[in-house]
Design an enzyme around this catalytic site. Structure first.
Site, mmCIF file in Angstrom:
data_model
loop_
_atom_site.group_PDB
_atom_site.id
_atom_site.type_symbol
_atom_site.label_atom_id
_atom_site.label_comp_id
_atom_site.label_asym_id
_atom_site.label_seq_id
_atom_site.Cartn_x
_atom_site.Cartn_y
_atom_site.Cartn_z
ATOM 1 N N LYS A 9 -5.921 2.943 7.255
ATOM 2 C CA LYS A 9 -7.057 2.156 7.829
ATOM 3 C C LYS A 9 -6.580 0.663 7.672
ATOM 4 O O LYS A 9 -5.874 0.338 6.940
ATOM 5 C CB LYS A 9 -7.955 2.321 6.714
ATOM 6 C CG LYS A 9 -8.035 1.851 5.429
ATOM 7 C CD LYS A 9 -8.608 0.551 5.107
ATOM 8 C CE LYS A 9 -8.075 -0.147 3.817
ATOM 9 N NZ LYS A 9 -7.950 -1.588 3.995
ATOM 10 N N SER B 6 11.365 0.682 7.766
ATOM 11 C CA SER B 6 10.942 -0.653 7.330
ATOM 12 C C SER B 6 12.040 -1.671 7.451
ATOM 13 O O SER B 6 13.307 -1.344 7.589
ATOM 14 C CB SER B 6 10.578 -0.701 5.882
ATOM 15 O OG SER B 6 10.464 -2.019 5.564
ATOM 16 N N ARG B 7 11.548 -2.863 7.697
ATOM 17 C CA ARG B 7 12.675 -3.865 8.282
ATOM 18 C C ARG B 7 13.310 -4.245 6.848
ATOM 19 O O ARG B 7 14.511 -4.680 6.814
ATOM 20 C CB ARG B 7 11.941 -5.286 8.649
ATOM 21 C CG ARG B 7 11.518 -5.178 9.935
ATOM 22 C CD ARG B 7 10.980 -6.302 10.555
ATOM 23 N NE ARG B 7 9.467 -6.697 9.682
ATOM 24 C CZ ARG B 7 8.858 -7.525 9.819
ATOM 25 N NH1 ARG B 7 8.839 -8.530 11.062
ATOM 26 N NH2 ARG B 7 7.572 -7.872 9.209
ATOM 27 N N ASP C 193 -11.036 -5.979 6.479
ATOM 28 C CA ASP C 193 -9.796 -5.118 6.096
ATOM 29 C C ASP C 193 -9.887 -4.367 4.885
ATOM 30 O O ASP C 193 -10.291 -3.136 4.569
ATOM 31 C CB ASP C 193 -8.322 -5.534 5.726
ATOM 32 C CG ASP C 193 -7.501 -4.874 5.472
ATOM 33 O OD1 ASP C 193 -6.794 -4.158 6.153
ATOM 34 O OD2 ASP C 193 -7.173 -4.958 3.837
ATOM 35 N N ILE D 240 0.744 -1.219 0.062
ATOM 36 C CA ILE D 240 -0.005 0.138 -0.026
ATOM 37 C C ILE D 240 0.854 1.476 -0.033
ATOM 38 O O ILE D 240 0.511 2.343 -0.636
ATOM 39 C CB ILE D 240 -1.001 0.071 1.365
ATOM 40 C CG1 ILE D 240 -1.832 1.037 0.842
ATOM 41 C CG2 ILE D 240 -0.308 0.286 2.552
ATOM 42 C CD1 ILE D 240 -3.095 0.988 -0.034
#
Length: 303
Positions: A87, A33-34, A165, A11
């Site tokens: 969201k 971020s990893r 979701d 996303i």
């Protein structure tokens, strides 16, 4: 204004990064971020490190899954940063209420975003329904989880919400455009035998409203909302981006690419005006469906 984007997954790449690149209000200044990065942007693998090293960034946009999101949002708010939440805004209602209180205490902005409310035809649909009596309404929201969440097991883990979701996008439109509120009265929830969240749901609401959510649809995806009113039929299609009146096209587009730029423009307005926007009405419907829903076990699901 500078922003740090946390959680560089699908996303973020598909929507947030392009929206920020086109924004006149925001500059993407860092990512956390990893493993994911954005070319040319300072990349961190640890949130606390980014917060310590980049005091010049006043806003954090959280795109990571809902399960770990509270801790990141709480840390950012306590550090005096504005926070924008993808969201659903959290894994529970209580978490988001706590964040709202903290944002107020710290004097910073908290924005619970609902991107589908920014779809092209939603405002027109709301205006058209404003002086009508809605006799019946039905939502059909069917898509392919393998396409939109490939290999992302978190959606089927506790707090991931399963089919809600995507279904919460429909509920965000419903709560925005209906002239009078409704509430969940019954639900049937289909749980794969090897998963902890539903893959499909059928929901009944007061006021003659119903919904059919399913994450197993292959081929063309379906994001439709159909209304019977005292002025005749009205429908929203393509996730709220196309409007139909009396069964005929009445405006809109066939793209969702305008939704996220509108979210970031709204966030800029909220920050400039020293305001927050926390609307949990779509998530209340999800919580009620999970409370009232009859559980049905269906075939196992694997990516």
């Amino acid at each position: 204004m500078k922003v740090a984007l946390v959680g560089i997954g699908k996303i973020a790449r598909d929507q947030h990064v392009p929206a920020l690149a086109a924004s006149g209000d925001w500059e993407l200044a860092a990512t956390v971020s990893r493993s994911g990065t954005v070319d040319g942007i300072a990349a961190f693998t640890d949130f606390a490190t980014m917060m310590a090293e980049r005091p010049d960034i006043p806003m954090v946009s959280l795109c990571l899954p809902p399960q770990p999101r509270f801790a990141y949002a709480e840390a950012a708010l306590r550090a005096g940063r504005h926070v924008m939440l993808e969201k659903p805004p959290g894994q529970t209602l209580a978490e988001v209420h706590a964040l709202e209180t903290l944002a107020r205490t710290m004097g910073v902005t908290l924005y619970t975003t609902w991107h589908s409310r920014m779809a092209e035809a939603v405002a027109a649909a709301k205006a058209w329904l404003a002086d009508t009596v809605v006799r019946r309404a039905h939502i059909t929201w069917r898509e392919d989880v393998r396409k939109w969440h490939p290999g992302q097991d978190w959606v089927f883990e506790p707090g991931g919400m399963g089919v809600f979701d995507p279904g919460i996008n429909a509920l965000s439109i419903l709560t925005e455009i209906l002239p009078a509120p409704v509430h969940v009265t019954a639900a049937v929830l289909e749980f794969p035998e090897n998963r902890d969240t539903p893959i499909a749901a059928q929901i009944g609401f007061s006021g003659g409203v119903s919904a059919d959510f399913d994450w197993r649809q292959e081929g063309p995806q379906t994001w439709d909302m159909e209304f019977e009113t005292d002025k005749g039929p009205m429908a929203l299609r393509m996730g709220g981006n196309r409007l139909e009146l009396g069964g005929k096209p009445a405006g809109g587009v066939n793209s969702i690419m305008g939704e996220y730029p509108a979210l970031y423009a709204r966030m800029a307005d909220l920050v400039r005006n020293g305001q927050s926007e926390v609307d949990l009405s779509p998530m209340v419907h999800v919580a009620d469906a999970l409370t009232l829903g009859k559980r049905v076990t269906v075939a196992a699901f694997n990516f």
